[in-house]
Design an enzyme around this catalytic site. Structure first.
Site, PDB file in Angstrom:
ATOM      1  N   LYS A   1      39.946 -67.462 -18.447  1.00 51.73           N
ATOM      2  CA  LYS A   1      38.641 -68.834 -18.928  1.00 51.73           C
ATOM      3  C   LYS A   1      37.281 -68.178 -20.082  1.00 51.73           C
ATOM      4  CE  LYS A   1      35.127 -66.181 -16.549  1.00 51.73           C
ATOM      5  NZ  LYS A   1      33.660 -65.707 -16.079  1.00 51.73           N
TER       6      LYS A   1
ATOM      7  N   HIS B   1      34.501 -70.935 -11.830  1.00 48.11           N
ATOM      8  CA  HIS B   1      34.636 -69.954 -10.399  1.00 48.11           C
ATOM      9  C   HIS B   1      33.792 -70.531  -9.005  1.00 48.11           C
ATOM     10  CE1 HIS B   1      36.154 -67.291 -12.364  1.00 48.11           C
ATOM     11  NE2 HIS B   1      35.286 -66.570 -12.826  1.00 48.11           N
TER      12      HIS B   1
HETATM   13  N1  LIG Z   1      35.430 -59.099 -20.281  1.00 45.86           N
HETATM   14  C1  LIG Z   1      35.072 -59.248 -18.942  1.00 45.86           C
HETATM   15  O1  LIG Z   1      34.722 -59.092 -18.249  1.00 45.86           O
HETATM   16  C2  LIG Z   1      36.119 -60.239 -18.679  1.00 45.86           C
HETATM   17  C3  LIG Z   1      36.075 -61.111 -17.430  1.00 45.86           C
HETATM   18  C4  LIG Z   1      36.578 -62.452 -17.202  1.00 45.86           C
HETATM   19  C5  LIG Z   1      37.261 -63.290 -18.694  1.00 45.86           C
HETATM   20  N2  LIG Z   1      36.819 -63.093 -19.325  1.00 45.86           N
HETATM   21  C6  LIG Z   1      37.986 -63.481 -20.439  1.00 45.86           C
HETATM   22  O2  LIG Z   1      38.576 -63.347 -21.095  1.00 45.86           O
HETATM   23  C7  LIG Z   1      38.900 -62.587 -22.423  1.00 45.86           C
HETATM   24  C8  LIG Z   1      38.592 -61.572 -23.276  1.00 45.86           C
HETATM   25  O3  LIG Z   1      37.789 -61.245 -23.272  1.00 45.86           O
HETATM   26  P1  LIG Z   1      37.772 -59.718 -23.581  1.00 45.86           P
HETATM   27  O4  LIG Z   1      35.811 -59.904 -22.699  1.00 45.86           O
HETATM   28  O5  LIG Z   1      38.529 -58.779 -23.730  1.00 45.86           O
HETATM   29  O6  LIG Z   1      36.946 -59.854 -25.651  1.00 45.86           O
HETATM   30  P2  LIG Z   1      37.074 -58.341 -26.578  1.00 45.86           P
HETATM   31  O7  LIG Z   1      36.413 -57.555 -25.944  1.00 45.86           O
HETATM   32  O8  LIG Z   1      35.957 -59.374 -28.109  1.00 45.86           O
HETATM   33  O9  LIG Z   1      38.572 -58.278 -26.432  1.00 45.86           O
HETATM   34  C9  LIG Z   1      38.854 -59.684 -27.305  1.00 45.86           C
HETATM   35  C10 LIG Z   1      40.298 -59.555 -28.327  1.00 45.86           C
HETATM   36  O10 LIG Z   1      41.778 -60.473 -28.622  1.00 45.86           O
HETATM   37  C11 LIG Z   1      41.093 -59.542 -29.436  1.00 45.86           C
HETATM   38  N3  LIG Z   1      41.152 -60.798 -31.085  1.00 45.86           N
HETATM   39  C12 LIG Z   1      39.741 -61.465 -31.056  1.00 45.86           C
HETATM   40  N4  LIG Z   1      39.303 -62.375 -31.815  1.00 45.86           N
HETATM   41  C13 LIG Z   1      41.002 -61.971 -32.574  1.00 45.86           C
HETATM   42  C14 LIG Z   1      41.022 -62.774 -33.799  1.00 45.86           C
HETATM   43  N5  LIG Z   1      40.100 -63.424 -34.806  1.00 45.86           N
HETATM   44  N6  LIG Z   1      42.507 -61.826 -34.446  1.00 45.86           N
HETATM   45  C15 LIG Z   1      43.054 -61.451 -34.095  1.00 45.86           C
HETATM   46  N7  LIG Z   1      42.961 -60.318 -32.570  1.00 45.86           N
HETATM   47  C16 LIG Z   1      41.808 -61.056 -31.937  1.00 45.86           C
HETATM   48  C17 LIG Z   1      40.480 -58.589 -30.294  1.00 45.86           C
HETATM   49  O11 LIG Z   1      41.395 -57.684 -31.323  1.00 45.86           O
HETATM   50  P3  LIG Z   1      40.301 -56.399 -31.753  1.00 45.86           P
HETATM   51  O12 LIG Z   1      40.340 -55.601 -30.767  1.00 45.86           O
HETATM   52  O13 LIG Z   1      41.053 -56.355 -33.050  1.00 45.86           O
HETATM   53  O14 LIG Z   1      39.041 -57.041 -32.255  1.00 45.86           O
HETATM   54  C18 LIG Z   1      40.703 -57.928 -28.724  1.00 45.86           C
HETATM   55  O15 LIG Z   1      41.437 -57.436 -28.168  1.00 45.86           O
HETATM   56  C19 LIG Z   1      37.656 -64.565 -22.997  1.00 45.86           C
HETATM   57  O16 LIG Z   1      38.364 -65.038 -22.715  1.00 45.86           O
HETATM   58  C20 LIG Z   1      37.031 -63.718 -21.971  1.00 45.86           C
HETATM   59  O17 LIG Z   1      36.268 -64.911 -21.873  1.00 45.86           O
HETATM   60  C21 LIG Z   1      36.502 -61.879 -19.723  1.00 45.86           C
END
Ligand SMILES: NC(=O)c1ccc[n+]([C@@H]2O[C@H](COP(=O)([O-])OP(=O)(O)OC[C@H]3O[C@@H](n4cnc5c(N)ncnc54)[C@H](OP(=O)(O)O)[C@@H]3O)[C@@H](O)[C@H]2O)c1
Length: 550
Positions: free
Chosen positions: A201, A293
């Protein structure tokens, strides 16, 4: 500990002593691994789990620990391999260290079993590449072919755990590399394998972007391959809602406008935005929680009985009730929706800053950290019964629950005998988190010669009643996707319908970003405007306290 394989090829552990001192959250679980809420142990196919965003927060905190936990229970069959794809330069060994770090952080270094860890993450692989780099995807395709020959049998699961802005490019690259077709592997013996894409999401930021994303995905994948995550639906109590409604006869006859007065669905957090300020600034509470949700939870509460417990039947019924939600009138948004932002206050005894003082949040931000929405359903079952949805950060208590408030008896026989406050209508509360379970409050006679009444709660808690800890939502999500069970995933039309419901609110709020936004103190139950929304209908929000049984 000795590790082996059972006749079906699954990993087995002959000494899974996760006892009291082990530090594992998994203590006390059945060793056979997750059991489907609708019966049967879980036996996913071996597959390559390709994770995009594997260096991100979600992977670190949820996905990698969930895979580890599944491995601990022997649920992952031989031939299952985790493959990371990302822009960072990492060797396979460095990638393994990164995974180990996530597991250590989650379970505590003391609790992690190195042997299990090595097996769960049996030879994980890493492919370095940009998301728009065809050569990187060609390397990925070659690796997946190699893994097919080693036992993944042509089964591939692509998990998009990246910022949503990256979803389209990833989908396009998977298509261009020929990886989206089922049986895409070039090994003829593996040609019958499946290919699935799991999408995190939020699915779009409004109706238009959700449609556009669906269009991009639809050009590459068949809808049957697409698993849109709603990890709330994978929580035990949410699944139990279906069992409660449709495996018992006593609830369904009263599950309608004749007996139900109103329904509240709450997802309250005590946390602020933590380090996710930039994401939250873009999203806000309505996009972050209500659309993906709470509206999905609402549809499970309000839907008609499905003809079968399969993905299509359940999702068809959810879709029907979503379509029956009355459009919110643009001219009176404030009567239907409330938004607010927290200011500093005290949460769990600690002083916390206001939203605008959080890390990487604009000091003049108007992003809502609280949203409440009233829905009415124009169908025979629910005509006249309001559904109130609310979510907020930095609230008084962390609680997600569904409360069904029943009507008062038609005649009050015990007028003189009631405790102060009058007769309390019955309330059925389904606690989604924490302390998963449910309770029903009923009026009861206080023991003694006099006839005095008092509400009591009949309480059922997963932890104490069944002595079992529910599996984490992400474990369920991963296994469901590996097994091809789409029941708990959101179909494209449902995601769009949820955006259709909130569209007038989003539009009105976007037109007047600085108007109609209230404040609430961190550690409170939200703004006065939300109380007024309910009060206009003669209702009030619940303020659940720990252990109140309701
Ligand atoms: N975190 C949560 O609690 C949570 C909960 C529910 C849903 N989500 C969903 O899960 C997804 C990920 O969230 P997150 O919090 O894990 O995000 P995040 O911490 O910002 O991680 C993003 C990931 O994507 C990679 N990335 C981002 N932009 C990129 C690009 N241009 N090229 C290559 N790699 C790229 C990053 O790589 P690098 O490490 O190289 O930057 C990292 O591995 C989102 O859709 C979010 O809405 C997250």
């Amino acid at each position: 500990m000795t590790v082996g394989r059972d006749p079906g090829g699954r990993l087995t552990y002959d000494e899974p002593d996760y006892g009291d001192e082990g530090g594992f959250r998994v203590a006390g679980r059945a060793e056979a691994g997750p059991v489907s809420p609708f019966g049967g142990a879980r036996h996913p196919d071996p597959c390559s789990v390709v994770m995009f965003g594997v260096t991100g927060d979600l992977a670190h905190r949820k996905l990698i620990p969930a895979l580890y936990d599944l491995g601990c229970h022997g649920v992952l069959p031989a031939g299952t391999t985790l493959v990371g794809y990302g822009r960072r330069e990492l060797s396979d060994a460095q990638f393994r260290d990164l995974l180990q770090g996530a597991i250590d952080d989650h379970y505590g270094v003391e609790g992690v079993d190195g042997d299990v860890c090595r097996l769960v993450l049996e030879a994980p692989r890493y492919v370095q590449g940009e998301f728009d780099d065809p050569e990187g995807f060609a390397r990925l395709a070659a690796l997946l072919d190699e893994l097919d020959r080693q036992g993944s049998r042509g089964n591939r699961m692509f998990y998009l755990a990246t910022p949503p802005s990256q979803f389209p490019v990833l989908v396009e690259q998977l298509g261009a590399a020929g990886l989206a077709r089922p049986g895409a592997g070039r090994d003829p013996d593996a040609a019958c394998g499946w290919t699935r894409v799991v999408i995190e999401k939020p699915f779009g930021r409004d109706l238009e972007t959700a449609r556009e994303l669906d269009r991009v995905i639809g050009q590459v994948f068949d809808e049957r391959q697409v698993y849109r995550i709603d990890h709330y639906l994978a929580k035990e109590t949410v699944q139990n809602l279906l069992v409660l409604r449709f495996a018992n006869v006593i609830f369904e006859p009263v599950w309608n406008r004749r007996y139900v007065d109103y329904v509240e669905i709450t997802a309250a957090e005590t946390l602020g935005v933590e380090h996710r300020g930039p994401y939250y600034e873009e999203a806000g509470a309505l996009r972050d929680m209500i659309t993906p949700h709470l509206i999905q939870l609402f549809s499970l509460v309000a839907m008609e009985p499905p003809v079968a417990f399969d993905a299509d039947a359940v999702r068809d019924e959810k879709m029907k009730v979503l379509r029956a939600v009355r459009p919110i009138p643009p001219e009176s948004i404030a009567d239907w929706a409330v938004r607010a932002q927290y200011v500093s206050g005290v949460v769990d005894g600690e002083e916390v800053p206001g939203y605008r003082d959080e890390e990487r949040v604009a000091p003049d931000s108007y992003t809502e950290t609280y949203a409440a929405l009233k829905l009415v359903v124009d169908n025979w079952r629910w005509q006249g019964v309001p559904f109130y949805l609310r979510t907020g950060k930095r609230m008084a208590r962390r609680v997600t629950e569904i409360a069904i408030h029943f009507k008062r008896p038609p005649v009050l026989l015990f007028k003189d005998a009631m405790a102060s406050g009058g007769l309390q209508p019955n309330v059925l509360v389904l606690r989604v988190q924490p302390d998963e379970g449910f309770s029903l409050t009923i009026e009861s006679k206080v023991p003694g010669h006099d006839v005095a009444l008092q509400p009591v709660a009949m309480d059922y808690s997963y932890g104490t009643t069944l002595n079992e800890l529910p599996f984490s939502a992400y474990e369920t999500v991963l296994v469901d996707a590996m097994e091809g069970d789409m029941t708990l995933f959101t179909r494209g039309d449902q995601a769009e319908e949820a955006w259709r419901i909130v569209a007038p609110v989003l539009e009105a709020w976007a037109q007047r970003p600085q108007r109609d936004i209230s404040i609430y103190e961190a550690g409170s139950w939200g703004p006065e405007a939300a109380d007024a929304l309910m009060a206009r209908d003669g209702h009030s929000w619940r303020q659940p306290t720990k252990g109140d049984g309701t």
